[in-house]
Design an enzyme around this catalytic site. Structure first.
Site, mmCIF file in Angstrom:
data_model
loop_
_atom_site.group_PDB
_atom_site.id
_atom_site.type_symbol
_atom_site.label_atom_id
_atom_site.label_comp_id
_atom_site.label_asym_id
_atom_site.label_seq_id
_atom_site.Cartn_x
_atom_site.Cartn_y
_atom_site.Cartn_z
ATOM 1 C CB ALA A 242 -0.895 -0.013 1.239
ATOM 2 C CD GLU B 88 4.844 7.745 -26.756
ATOM 3 O OE1 GLU B 88 5.313 6.597 -26.824
ATOM 4 O OE2 GLU B 88 5.161 8.562 -25.882
ATOM 5 C CB CYS C 103 6.444 12.144 -23.798
ATOM 6 S SG CYS C 103 6.069 10.533 -23.110
ATOM 7 C CB THR D 8 3.685 5.257 -14.986
ATOM 8 O OG1 THR D 8 4.225 4.229 -15.831
ATOM 9 C CG2 THR D 8 4.296 5.125 -13.611
ATOM 10 C CB SER E 248 12.912 5.848 -18.790
ATOM 11 O OG SER E 248 12.199 5.607 -17.598
ATOM 12 C CG HIS F 163 7.066 14.302 -19.833
ATOM 13 N ND1 HIS F 163 5.814 13.931 -20.269
ATOM 14 C CD2 HIS F 163 7.754 13.153 -19.641
ATOM 15 C CE1 HIS F 163 5.754 12.609 -20.342
ATOM 16 N NE2 HIS F 163 6.920 12.115 -19.967
ATOM 17 C CE LYS G 45 12.142 10.550 -6.213
ATOM 18 N NZ LYS G 45 12.603 9.180 -6.430
ATOM 19 C CG ASN H 119 3.090 9.872 -19.030
ATOM 20 O OD1 ASN H 119 2.873 10.903 -19.673
ATOM 21 N ND2 ASN H 119 4.201 9.163 -19.161
ATOM 22 C CB SER I 102 11.691 7.611 -24.024
ATOM 23 O OG SER I 102 11.329 7.723 -22.671
HETATM 24 N N1 ACO Z 1 4.947 3.313 0.104
HETATM 25 C C1 ACO Z 1 5.576 4.424 -0.343
HETATM 26 N N2 ACO Z 1 6.497 4.389 -1.345
HETATM 27 C C2 ACO Z 1 6.769 3.204 -1.897
HETATM 28 C C3 ACO Z 1 6.168 2.018 -1.473
HETATM 29 C C4 ACO Z 1 5.209 2.091 -0.415
HETATM 30 N N3 ACO Z 1 4.585 1.034 0.026
HETATM 31 N N4 ACO Z 1 6.653 1.009 -2.232
HETATM 32 C C5 ACO Z 1 7.531 1.537 -3.103
HETATM 33 N N5 ACO Z 1 7.609 2.870 -2.892
HETATM 34 C C6 ACO Z 1 8.387 3.838 -3.636
HETATM 35 C C7 ACO Z 1 9.772 3.377 -3.997
HETATM 36 O O1 ACO Z 1 10.693 3.588 -2.940
HETATM 37 C C8 ACO Z 1 10.046 4.226 -5.208
HETATM 38 O O2 ACO Z 1 10.420 5.500 -4.785
HETATM 39 P P1 ACO Z 1 11.718 6.230 -5.424
HETATM 40 O O3 ACO Z 1 11.412 6.401 -6.896
HETATM 41 O O4 ACO Z 1 11.800 7.497 -4.692
HETATM 42 O O5 ACO Z 1 12.853 5.305 -5.234
HETATM 43 C C9 ACO Z 1 8.692 4.359 -5.877
HETATM 44 O O6 ACO Z 1 7.736 4.031 -4.875
HETATM 45 C C10 ACO Z 1 8.497 3.401 -7.047
HETATM 46 O O7 ACO Z 1 8.867 2.124 -6.616
HETATM 47 P P2 ACO Z 1 9.857 1.234 -7.491
HETATM 48 O O8 ACO Z 1 10.145 -0.014 -6.762
HETATM 49 O O9 ACO Z 1 11.001 2.057 -7.973
HETATM 50 O O10 ACO Z 1 8.856 0.941 -8.703
HETATM 51 P P3 ACO Z 1 9.089 0.093 -9.988
HETATM 52 O O11 ACO Z 1 10.538 -0.126 -10.214
HETATM 53 O O12 ACO Z 1 8.192 -1.082 -9.933
HETATM 54 O O13 ACO Z 1 8.508 1.087 -11.110
HETATM 55 C C11 ACO Z 1 8.990 2.903 -12.594
HETATM 56 C C12 ACO Z 1 8.740 2.481 -11.154
HETATM 57 C C13 ACO Z 1 10.393 2.479 -13.024
HETATM 58 C C14 ACO Z 1 8.869 4.416 -12.699
HETATM 59 C C15 ACO Z 1 7.928 2.236 -13.517
HETATM 60 O O14 ACO Z 1 6.649 2.623 -13.130
HETATM 61 C C16 ACO Z 1 8.124 2.524 -14.995
HETATM 62 O O15 ACO Z 1 8.942 1.882 -15.649
HETATM 63 N N6 ACO Z 1 7.334 3.482 -15.572
HETATM 64 C C17 ACO Z 1 7.395 3.811 -16.985
HETATM 65 C C18 ACO Z 1 8.649 4.570 -17.345
HETATM 66 C C19 ACO Z 1 8.621 6.020 -16.928
HETATM 67 O O16 ACO Z 1 7.592 6.570 -16.624
HETATM 68 N N7 ACO Z 1 9.803 6.688 -16.978
HETATM 69 C C20 ACO Z 1 9.909 8.081 -16.690
HETATM 70 C C21 ACO Z 1 10.437 8.933 -17.835
HETATM 71 S S1 ACO Z 1 10.055 8.353 -19.448
HETATM 72 C C22 ACO Z 1 8.365 8.490 -19.747
HETATM 73 O O17 ACO Z 1 7.776 9.514 -19.579
HETATM 74 C C23 ACO Z 1 7.654 7.312 -20.234
#
Ligand code: ACO
Length: 519
Positions: A44, A95, A129, A171, A221, A264, A273, A344, A378
Site C-alpha cells: 500500500a 506516439e 512524449c 504510470t 528512463s 513532462h 524530484k 501520464n 524517451s
Molecule cells: N509506500 C511508499 N512508497 C513506496 C512504497 C510504499 N509502500 N513502495 C515503493 N515505494 C516507492 C519506492 O521507494 C520508489 O520510490 P523512489 O522512486 O523514490 O525510489 C517508488 O515508490 C516506485 O517504486 P519502485 O520499486 O522504484 O517501482 P518500480 O521499479 O516497480 O517502477 C517505474 C517504477 C520504473 C517508474 C515504472 O513505473 C516505470 O517503468 N514506468 C514507466 C517509465 C517512466 O515513466 N519513466 C519516466 C520517464 S520516461 C516516460 O515519460 C515514459
C-alpha cells in the site's frame, strides 16, 4: 474570435506569438490507484505515495488516437467560435501509431470538409512524449516565418499511454490537448530561449508493431530524463545570461526567475524530484552560494558532487527535495492536477500540466509571469523553454478568456466515473486483443463516453476506420465498467444538431458531420 490575426501575414512581423487558446480531453473513466495497489498485490502506498498518483484515466476499445484528436480539436474550434478556414496549419504530436503511413492529421481534416478549407499545412510528428512539443515549435516557427499566410495554427498532442502488467502499468493514462497558436497571444514564446538536449538511448521504445505496449527500461528512463533536464537547464541558463548581457542586465538566472515551472509528468513524484534537481543545478552553478542562511542553507556538504553521479543518490535527493519544498509548493505543485488525476498522457502530459496551472491561478496571479516548461520524450529528445504571460489581466482580455475556458478543469475531472481495477484490466486485455484487428466493431460502451465524444464505430476489412460522435443531448445514466453494452449513438450526417455539453461548460455551436457510423 480570440487574439487577432492581421489580414495579411506579409504586412508586419507577427508580435507576441504563442498559445491563444487551449482545450483538454481525457476519458470519462478512471481507475483508483489505491485500489490498483491492492489488485496488483503491491505494498500500500507504492503507486499513491511512491509515484504520487491518485487516479489513472484509460480508454476502452471505443477510443483510439484519431477519435481523441477529433474530439479535442472540434471542441477547441467550437468553444472559441473559430471557423475552420481561419486555420492554415494543423500539427499533430503523438506516439500512438495506428498506421505507418496515414497521419492522424489527415483524419482530422474531415472536420474541415464542410468549410472547404484544404489549404492546411502540417503533419504528424513522433518521438515518444516529445512529439507535441516538436509540433508546437513547428507551429510557432510557421507563424514567425516567411511561410505564414496570416492564419492560425492548431497543434494537437494526444496519446493512449498503456503498459503491460507490471511496475510500469500504473504510470499509464490517456488524453489529448489542442492549442491555438498565433500572434497577440496571452502565452508568448520567449524568443531565443530554448535549451535542447537530444541523445540516443533505448530507455523506452515501441519496436513491436502489433503491440500498443512499449519496451521500457524504467530506471534508465529516469536517468535519461534527469540528465536531459540538467543539460537543457544549463543551455537555457547560458542563453538567458547571454540575452541579459546584450540588454545590459546584470543578474544571475535561477529557478526564482520562473513564476511557475511545469514538467513532462510520467508520474508526480518524478516532477517533485525534478524541481529539486533544478535547485541542485542552481546551487552547483552558483560561484559562491550562501550556505549559512536562505535557500541553500545547510547544503555545503554537497558542493563538490558530480551531478551525473547523483541521479539515484538518496542523500542528494532528500536534501534538495527538503530545501525546495516551498519552491515546489509555489511554482509546480498546482501543475500536477491532471497528471495526478489522469496519469501520464505522453505527448500532452506537459501541456496538461500547463492547463492545470492556468485552471488554478487567477489572471492577476499569472499576468507578467514567466512559465518554464520541460518537455521530455524517451529515445531521447528534450527541451526546456519558457512562455511569458501577457500583462493584461482585465476581464475580456485574451488571458482572461484563456483562463475562463479552463476554469472547469477540476469539475470535469471530478465528473468522471470510477471503475474497478478488474474492469480496467479487462479493458486493457480487450485492447490488447483487438486494437489491430480489421473487420472489427468495438465492444466498449458508447453511453459511457462524455456526451459529444468522437468514437471508433467500425474498422472495415481493409483496416479503414470510421468514427461517430456520442449524442449531445442523450445524457443517459452511466453505468460503470460495462464492456459489452448496447450503444446509443447519434448519427452525424446533419450539421444541425446542438453541440455537446461537456461537464461544466456552456456548450457551443453546431456539430459537424464526419463519417457514416455503422449504428
Ligand atoms: N509506500 C511508499 N512508497 C513506496 C512504497 C510504499 N509502500 N513502495 C515503493 N515505494 C516507492 C519506492 O521507494 C520508489 O520510490 P523512489 O522512486 O523514490 O525510489 C517508488 O515508490 C516506485 O517504486 P519502485 O520499486 O522504484 O517501482 P518500480 O521499479 O516497480 O517502477 C517505474 C517504477 C520504473 C517508474 C515504472 O513505473 C516505470 O517503468 N514506468 C514507466 C517509465 C517512466 O515513466 N519513466 C519516466 C520517464 S520516461 C516516460 O515519460 C515514459
Amino acid at each position: 474570435m480570440p487574439g487577432s490575426v492581421p489580414a495579411s501575414g506579409e504586412a508586419t512581423w507577427p508580435k507576441d506569438v504563442g498559445i491563444i487558446a487551449m482545450e483538454i480531453y481525457f476519458p470519462s473513466q478512471y481507475v483508483d490507484q489505491a485500489e490498483l495497489e491492492q489488485f496488483d498485490g503491491v505494498s500500500a502506498g507504492k503507486y499513491t505515495v511512491g509515484l504520487g498518483q491518485a487516479r489513472m484515466g484509460f480508454c476502452s476499445d471505443r477510443e483510439d488516437i484519431n477519435s481523441l484528436c477529433l474530439t479535442v480539436v472540434q471542441r477547441l474550434m467550437e468553444r472559441n467560435c473559430l471557423s475552420y478556414d481561419s486555420v492554415g496549419r494543423l500539427e499533430v504530436g503523438t506516439e500512438t501509431i495506428i498506421d505507418k503511413s496515414k497521419s492522424v492529421k489527415t483524419v482530422i481534416m474531415q472536420l474541415f470538409e464542410e468549410s472547404g478549407n484544404t489549404d492546411v499545412e502540417g503533419i504528424d510528428t513522433t518521438n515518444a512524449c516529445y512529439g507535441g512539443t516538436a509540433a508546437l515549435f513547428n507551429a510557432v516557427n510557421w507563424v514567425e516565418s516567411s511561410s505564414w499566410d496570416g492564419r492560425y495554427a492548431v497543434v494537437v498532442a494526444g496519446d493512449i499511454a498503456v503498459y503491460a502488467t507490471g511496475g510500469a502499468r500504473p504510470t499509464g493514462g490517456a488524453g489529448a490537448v489542442a492549442m491555438l497558436v498565433g500572434p497577440n497571444a496571452p502565452l508568448v514564446f520567449d524568443r531565443g530561449l530554448r535549451g535542447t538536449h537530444m541523445q540516443h538511448a533505448y530507455d523506452f521504445y515501441k519496436p513491436d508493431m502489433v503491440s500498443e505496449y512499449p519496451v521500457v527500461d524504467g530506471k534508465l528512463s529516469i536517468e535519461c530524463y534527469l540528465s536531459a533536464l540538467d543539460r537543457c537547464y544549463s543551455v537555457y541558463r547560458n542563453k538567458i545570461h547571454a540575452q541579459w548581457q546584450r540588454e545590459g542586465v546584470e543578474k544571475r538566472f535561477s529557478l526564482e526567475d520562473f513564476g511557475y515551472m511545469v514538467f513532462h509528468s510520467p508520474y508526480c513524484k518524478l516532477v517533485q524530484k525534478s524541481l529539486a534537481r533544478l535547485m541542485l543545478n542552481d546551487f552547483l552553478s552558483h560561484p559562491n552560494p550562501n550556505t549559512e542562511t536562505g535557500l541553500f542553507s545547510g547544503l555545503e556538504a554537497f558542493r563538490q558532487i558530480k551531478p551525473e553521479e547523483t541521479y539515484f543518490d538518496r542523500d542528494v535527493e532528500k536534501a534538495f527535495m527538503k530545501a525546495s519544498t516551498q519552491l515546489f509548493e509555489d511554482k509546480t505543485k498546482a501543475s500536477l492536477l491532471v497528471s495526478n488525476q489522469n496519469g501520464n498522457m505522453y505527448t500532452p502530459s506537459v501541456y496538461g500540466c500547463l492547463a492545470s496551472v492556468l485552471a488554478q491561478y487567477t489572471s492577476e496571479q499569472l499576468a507578467g509571469q514567466r512559465i518554464g516548461l520541460f518537455s521530455y520524450g524517451s529515445g531521447f529528445a528534450a527541451t526546456l523553454y519558457s512562455l511569458r504571460v501577457s500583462q493584461d489581466s482585465t476581464p475580456g482580455s485574451v488571458l482572461d478568456k484563456l483562463l475562463s475556458s479552463l476554469c472547469d478543469l477540476k469539475a470535469r475531472l471530478d465528473s468522471r466515473r470510477k471503475v474497478s481495477p478488474a474492469v480496467f484490466a479487462e479493458n486493457m486485455k480487450l485492447r490488447e486483443e483487438t486494437h489491430h484487428l480489421a473487420n472489427y466493431i468495438p465492444q466498449g460502451s458508447v453511453d459511457e463516453l462524455f456526451p459529444g465524444t468522437w468514437y471508433l464505430s467500425r474498422v472495415d476489412e481493409k483496416h479503414r476506420r470510421e468514427y461517430a460522435k456520442r449524442s449531445l443531448n442523450d445524457d443517459l445514466p452511466l453505468e460503470a465498467g460495462r464492456v459489452n453494452s448496447t450503444t446509443t449513438t447519434e448519427h452525424i450526417p446533419s450539421p444541425a444538431k446542438k453541440m455537446p455539453r461537456f461537464p461544466g461548460t456552456t456548450g457551443g455551436p453546431e456539430a459537424v458531420a464526419i463519417s457514416n457510423g455503422d449504428h
